[in-house]
Structure formats: C-alpha cells, structure tokens
Design a protein around this motif. Sequence first.
Motif, PDB file in Angstrom:
ATOM      1  N   PRO A   1       0.817  -1.225   0.000  1.00 24.06           N
ATOM      2  CA  PRO A   1       0.000   0.000   0.000  1.00 24.06           C
ATOM      3  C   PRO A   1       0.849   1.272   0.000  1.00 24.06           C
ATOM      4  O   PRO A   1       0.497   2.264  -0.647  1.00 24.06           O
ATOM      5  CB  PRO A   1      -0.833  -0.106   1.278  1.00 24.06           C
ATOM      6  CG  PRO A   1      -0.856  -1.547   1.597  1.00 24.06           C
ATOM      7  CD  PRO A   1       0.441  -2.096   1.113  1.00 24.06           C
ATOM      8  N   TYR A   2       1.983   1.244   0.695  1.00 25.23           N
ATOM      9  CA  TYR A   2       2.866   2.412   0.713  1.00 25.23           C
ATOM     10  C   TYR A   2       3.463   2.657  -0.670  1.00 25.23           C
ATOM     11  O   TYR A   2       3.563   3.811  -1.120  1.00 25.23           O
ATOM     12  CB  TYR A   2       3.962   2.215   1.759  1.00 25.23           C
ATOM     13  CG  TYR A   2       4.916   3.368   1.856  1.00 25.23           C
ATOM     14  CD1 TYR A   2       4.503   4.593   2.381  1.00 25.23           C
ATOM     15  CD2 TYR A   2       6.229   3.239   1.434  1.00 25.23           C
ATOM     16  CE1 TYR A   2       5.373   5.663   2.469  1.00 25.23           C
ATOM     17  CE2 TYR A   2       7.111   4.298   1.518  1.00 25.23           C
ATOM     18  CZ  TYR A   2       6.678   5.511   2.028  1.00 25.23           C
ATOM     19  OH  TYR A   2       7.539   6.567   2.112  1.00 25.23           O
TER      20      TYR A   2
ATOM     21  N   LEU B   1       2.098   1.901  -3.493  1.00 27.81           N
ATOM     22  CA  LEU B   1       1.030   2.429  -4.341  1.00 27.81           C
ATOM     23  C   LEU B   1       0.767   3.908  -4.063  1.00 27.81           C
ATOM     24  O   LEU B   1       0.380   4.658  -4.958  1.00 27.81           O
ATOM     25  CB  LEU B   1      -0.252   1.624  -4.158  1.00 27.81           C
ATOM     26  CG  LEU B   1      -0.242   0.233  -4.783  1.00 27.81           C
ATOM     27  CD1 LEU B   1      -1.551  -0.490  -4.491  1.00 27.81           C
ATOM     28  CD2 LEU B   1       0.014   0.309  -6.272  1.00 27.81           C
ATOM     29  N   LYS B   2       0.969   4.345  -2.833  1.00 26.10           N
ATOM     30  CA  LYS B   2       0.818   5.775  -2.523  1.00 26.10           C
ATOM     31  C   LYS B   2       1.958   6.585  -3.146  1.00 26.10           C
ATOM     32  O   LYS B   2       1.759   7.702  -3.605  1.00 26.10           O
ATOM     33  CB  LYS B   2       0.791   6.006  -1.019  1.00 26.10           C
ATOM     34  CG  LYS B   2      -0.538   5.688  -0.391  1.00 26.10           C
ATOM     35  CD  LYS B   2      -0.552   6.099   1.064  1.00 26.10           C
ATOM     36  CE  LYS B   2      -1.905   5.781   1.651  1.00 26.10           C
ATOM     37  NZ  LYS B   2      -2.005   6.203   3.044  1.00 26.10           N
ATOM     38  N   LEU B   3       3.166   6.020  -3.126  1.00 26.00           N
ATOM     39  CA  LEU B   3       4.304   6.719  -3.719  1.00 26.00           C
ATOM     40  C   LEU B   3       4.205   6.768  -5.243  1.00 26.00           C
ATOM     41  O   LEU B   3       4.518   7.788  -5.858  1.00 26.00           O
ATOM     42  CB  LEU B   3       5.617   6.030  -3.328  1.00 26.00           C
ATOM     43  CG  LEU B   3       6.060   6.169  -1.895  1.00 26.00           C
ATOM     44  CD1 LEU B   3       7.326   5.363  -1.656  1.00 26.00           C
ATOM     45  CD2 LEU B   3       6.300   7.624  -1.547  1.00 26.00           C
TER      46      LEU B   3
ATOM     47  N   PRO C   1       1.364   5.457  -7.968  1.00 24.48           N
ATOM     48  CA  PRO C   1       0.120   4.746  -8.281  1.00 24.48           C
ATOM     49  C   PRO C   1       0.209   3.858  -9.522  1.00 24.48           C
ATOM     50  O   PRO C   1      -0.583   2.938  -9.692  1.00 24.48           O
ATOM     51  CB  PRO C   1      -0.902   5.876  -8.503  1.00 24.48           C
ATOM     52  CG  PRO C   1      -0.333   7.063  -7.829  1.00 24.48           C
ATOM     53  CD  PRO C   1       1.152   6.906  -7.890  1.00 24.48           C
TER      54      PRO C   1
END
Length: 102
Positions: free
Chosen positions: A57-58, A60-62, A64
Amino acid sequence: MHPSAEFDTGSLKSYTVSNSQTNLDVRKSNWTSLWFANLIQFFCGLQGSLYFTSMWPYLLKLDPSAQLPFFGIILASFSIGQAIGSPIFGTWTQKQNLLKFQ
C-alpha cells in the motif's frame, strides 16, 4: 577375490566409534546462545512479515502506476542483499572476536 576380503574392517570400525564417542563427550552446546539466536530469528521473521505486508500500500501511494512485478523485484532484492550481507557480517564478527558468550 573381493577387495574388502583382504582388509580388516573390524579394527577400523571400533576406532571410528570410540573417537566419535570421545568427541561427543567433549563437545557441549551452549543452549543459552542457541535459544537467544532462535528468539532473534523469530523476531526478525515477525518484523519482516509485518513490514512487507504494509509495503505494497505504501508503494502504491508513492507511485500509483507501480505494478506487482516491480514489487516482487523490490522484495527479491532485499532477500538477495540479506543472503550476501549476512555471511560477510558474520565472518567479520567472528574475526573481530568482540562477542563472547560464557
């Protein structure tokens, strides 16, 4: 004639058994160190499982647009680095003789 018929193996077997018994009697395991190493390994595995589950998830935040194969390369590089670095640091620690458990 069979080659082993000319060789007396009875004395060799008794010699091997008696020497291995002597070596087993002399060597003792340091159970405190073994349990401590197992405990550290357990916590490293626990930390790794918690760390890697939150990494996707981290990532994907950095970025997308990041895909799963890229995440696999990141995880594989960590494991390869650990496989290369662990013996190097282990050898270095043994040569330094800084850690002595009595």
